[in-house]
Design a protein around this motif. Structure first.
Motif, mmCIF file in Angstrom:
data_model
loop_
_atom_site.group_PDB
_atom_site.id
_atom_site.type_symbol
_atom_site.label_atom_id
_atom_site.label_comp_id
_atom_site.label_asym_id
_atom_site.label_seq_id
_atom_site.Cartn_x
_atom_site.Cartn_y
_atom_site.Cartn_z
ATOM 1 N N GLY A 185 0.671 -1.136 -0.055
ATOM 2 C CA GLY A 185 0.055 -0.070 -0.151
ATOM 3 C C GLY A 185 1.009 1.124 0.138
ATOM 4 O O GLY A 185 0.751 2.242 -0.949
ATOM 5 N N CYS A 186 1.682 1.469 1.090
ATOM 6 C CA CYS A 186 2.553 2.578 0.995
ATOM 7 C C CYS A 186 3.908 2.394 1.496
ATOM 8 O O CYS A 186 4.715 3.350 1.446
ATOM 9 C CB CYS A 186 1.878 3.595 2.413
ATOM 10 S SG CYS A 186 0.789 4.800 1.526
ATOM 11 N N THR A 187 4.095 1.429 1.994
ATOM 12 C CA THR A 187 5.558 1.001 2.445
ATOM 13 C C THR A 187 6.150 1.706 3.516
ATOM 14 O O THR A 187 7.303 2.513 3.248
ATOM 15 C CB THR A 187 6.482 0.599 1.160
ATOM 16 O OG1 THR A 187 5.839 0.149 0.118
ATOM 17 C CG2 THR A 187 7.764 -0.017 1.480
ATOM 18 N N HIS A 188 5.373 2.129 4.708
ATOM 19 C CA HIS A 188 6.026 2.954 5.420
ATOM 20 C C HIS A 188 7.173 2.250 6.406
ATOM 21 O O HIS A 188 7.826 3.329 6.953
ATOM 22 C CB HIS A 188 4.534 3.350 6.587
ATOM 23 C CG HIS A 188 3.685 4.041 6.076
ATOM 24 N ND1 HIS A 188 3.934 5.379 5.659
ATOM 25 C CD2 HIS A 188 2.397 4.026 5.663
ATOM 26 C CE1 HIS A 188 2.690 5.905 5.277
ATOM 27 N NE2 HIS A 188 1.765 5.091 5.347
ATOM 28 N N CYS A 189 7.283 1.159 6.238
ATOM 29 C CA CYS A 189 8.389 0.431 6.927
ATOM 30 C C CYS A 189 9.627 0.714 5.989
ATOM 31 O O CYS A 189 10.940 0.542 6.660
ATOM 32 C CB CYS A 189 8.319 -1.076 6.917
ATOM 33 S SG CYS A 189 8.078 -1.631 5.175
ATOM 34 N N GLY A 190 9.549 1.369 4.961
ATOM 35 C CA GLY A 190 10.614 1.540 3.856
ATOM 36 C C GLY A 190 10.976 0.423 3.040
ATOM 37 O O GLY A 190 10.837 -1.043 3.560
ATOM 38 N N PRO A 191 11.085 0.629 1.603
ATOM 39 C CA PRO A 191 11.194 -0.358 0.692
ATOM 40 C C PRO A 191 12.314 -1.422 0.910
ATOM 41 O O PRO A 191 11.910 -2.618 0.572
ATOM 42 C CB PRO A 191 11.745 0.196 -0.687
ATOM 43 C CG PRO A 191 11.101 1.635 -0.296
ATOM 44 C CD PRO A 191 11.197 2.074 1.236
ATOM 45 N N LEU A 214 5.691 3.696 -2.529
ATOM 46 C CA LEU A 214 6.893 3.335 -1.688
ATOM 47 C C LEU A 214 7.126 4.384 -0.611
ATOM 48 O O LEU A 214 8.345 4.605 -0.278
ATOM 49 C CB LEU A 214 7.973 3.191 -2.963
ATOM 50 C CG LEU A 214 7.715 1.676 -3.772
ATOM 51 C CD1 LEU A 214 8.946 1.856 -4.812
ATOM 52 C CD2 LEU A 214 7.961 0.561 -2.934
ATOM 53 N N HIS A 215 6.488 5.441 -0.622
ATOM 54 C CA HIS A 215 6.522 6.395 0.487
ATOM 55 C C HIS A 215 7.977 6.965 0.389
ATOM 56 O O HIS A 215 8.416 7.045 1.407
ATOM 57 C CB HIS A 215 6.199 6.012 1.690
ATOM 58 C CG HIS A 215 5.427 7.300 2.599
ATOM 59 N ND1 HIS A 215 3.992 7.363 2.681
ATOM 60 C CD2 HIS A 215 5.996 7.992 3.313
ATOM 61 C CE1 HIS A 215 3.889 8.431 3.356
ATOM 62 N NE2 HIS A 215 4.992 8.937 3.754
ATOM 63 N N LEU A 216 8.099 7.451 -0.878
ATOM 64 C CA LEU A 216 9.247 8.341 -1.118
ATOM 65 C C LEU A 216 9.132 9.776 -1.238
ATOM 66 O O LEU A 216 10.307 10.619 -1.411
ATOM 67 C CB LEU A 216 10.455 7.910 -2.037
ATOM 68 C CG LEU A 216 10.714 6.140 -2.082
ATOM 69 C CD1 LEU A 216 11.247 5.641 -3.222
ATOM 70 C CD2 LEU A 216 11.706 6.070 -0.709
ATOM 71 N N PHE A 217 7.985 10.211 -1.507
ATOM 72 C CA PHE A 217 7.644 11.742 -1.850
ATOM 73 C C PHE A 217 7.990 12.616 -0.587
ATOM 74 O O PHE A 217 8.372 13.684 -1.106
ATOM 75 C CB PHE A 217 6.291 11.915 -2.067
ATOM 76 C CG PHE A 217 5.240 11.981 -0.725
ATOM 77 C CD1 PHE A 217 4.722 13.103 -0.457
ATOM 78 C CD2 PHE A 217 5.145 10.853 0.017
ATOM 79 C CE1 PHE A 217 3.776 13.187 0.435
ATOM 80 C CE2 PHE A 217 4.226 10.836 0.889
ATOM 81 C CZ PHE A 217 3.569 12.375 1.119
ATOM 82 N N ARG A 218 8.321 12.401 0.637
ATOM 83 C CA ARG A 218 8.940 13.143 1.435
ATOM 84 C C ARG A 218 10.420 12.997 2.073
ATOM 85 O O ARG A 218 10.966 13.250 2.964
ATOM 86 C CB ARG A 218 8.060 13.264 2.870
ATOM 87 C CG ARG A 218 6.953 14.111 2.696
ATOM 88 C CD ARG A 218 6.331 14.584 3.992
ATOM 89 N NE ARG A 218 4.967 15.216 3.697
ATOM 90 C CZ ARG A 218 3.854 14.765 4.039
ATOM 91 N NH1 ARG A 218 3.674 13.378 4.555
ATOM 92 N NH2 ARG A 218 2.570 15.478 3.773
ATOM 93 N N GLY A 246 5.806 9.499 -5.195
ATOM 94 C CA GLY A 246 6.218 10.940 -5.427
ATOM 95 C C GLY A 246 6.810 10.869 -7.028
ATOM 96 O O GLY A 246 7.332 10.034 -7.383
ATOM 97 N N ILE A 247 6.354 12.178 -7.577
ATOM 98 C CA ILE A 247 6.871 12.032 -9.085
ATOM 99 C C ILE A 247 8.416 12.023 -9.134
ATOM 100 O O ILE A 247 8.830 11.421 -10.319
ATOM 101 C CB ILE A 247 6.287 13.484 -9.727
ATOM 102 C CG1 ILE A 247 4.877 13.335 -9.616
ATOM 103 C CG2 ILE A 247 6.843 13.627 -10.905
ATOM 104 C CD1 ILE A 247 4.037 14.526 -10.149
#
Length: 272
Positions: A185-191, A214-218, A246-247
């Motif tokens: 879903g979001c990979t808040h744990c880190g890829p 992969l929640h890298l946008f921040r 993130g783009i």
């Protein structure tokens, strides 16, 4: 196997809506699984236009509004798709976002537990669970490497507010003859942690694909480069990502890894 993106932050399909959220429909063997339910209005609009009426189960990757909102806001309509929900037993954790350095906004599932339990059959887990033959939920993701996915994200658990460790987050594993496919879903744990965890669960299996946010946008560019290095070393052939990646991170991944990387959009189909 086919994965159809229902909800994502982007779309280029007539009539479909983009919203900050993620949802996909997975068709594999004789099963159809709805993975996450987006934020709400976009999700419902899109499942209507896509004429999605059937799923054998609903899987929730974690308890954030942008992955559960379509369920909590439109319970009756989602109930027609499936009455079985698979999620972590911690999916109703009190997820928060620090708004201005002083106050918190609630960004979790909402006060929906009693209503969800009344309308659906909840199947809750913390360990790896096989929900259908060769289709697994990971259980809580072990963290071997430190990763702060978002400095603004907190959780209140047992009366204590602290940085969110996302004990409710999990991903799906689909095993076939050649290896495993991962849907997150979001990979808040880190890829890096997700891939390491999958390798521990299935040590003899090659990771064939990775789909989801992969929640890298921040995250800063140096961590994105680290993730790219991990993906390159694992030789994952298909990486379909968007939403919270993130783009900038998606384009950096595509520049480094080429045609292996696909920018997910609502309406997109990925076939294996």
């Amino acid at each position: 196997m086919e994965i159809r993106i229902i909800t994502d932050n982007y779309t280029d399909s007539l009539g479909l809506l983009a919203e900050h959220g993620f949802s996909c429909l997975i068709k594999v063997k004789d099963r159809t699984i709805l993975f996450d339910t987006g934020q709400g209005e976009g999700f419902i609009n899109n499942i209507r236009l896509m004429d999605i009426r059937k799923a054998d189960a609903i899987v929730l990757s974690h308890g954030h509004y942008d992955h559960t909102g379509g369920l909590s806001k439109h319970l009756a309509e989602c109930a027609e798709i499936s009455k079985d929900i698979y999620a972590s037993k911690y999916v109703f954790d009190n997820h928060l976002k620090m708004d201005d350095g002083k106050t918190y906004d609630f960004i979790g599932f909402g006060g929906q537990r009693s209503e969800v339990e009344r309308r659906f059959r909840l199947h809750l887990n913390t360990e790896m669970t096989e929900i259908f033959p060769d289709i697994f939920l990971s259980g809580t993701i072990e963290r071997s490497f430190e990763f702060d996915s978002d400095g603004k994200l907190y959780a209140e658990i047992d009366g204590v507010t602290a940085k969110d460790r996302f004990r409710d987050e999990q991903y799906m594993i689909i095993r076939d003859n050649d290896g495993i496919h991962l849907i997150t879903g979001c990979t808040h744990c880190g890829p890096e942690n997700l891939i390491n965890h999958a390798k521990k669960l299935f040590p003899e299996q090659k990771i064939l694909s990775l789909t989801g946010g992969l929640h890298l946008f921040r995250s800063d560019g140096s961590y994105t480069e680290k993730v790219i290095s991990v993906l390159r070393n694992e030789d994952i052939k298909t990486i379909a990502t968007g939403h919270c990646t993130g783009i900038d991170a998606v384009f950096a991944m595509k520049k480094a890894l080429g045609d292996r990387v696909h920018f997910t959009k609502a309406g997109m189909k990925i076939s294996f």
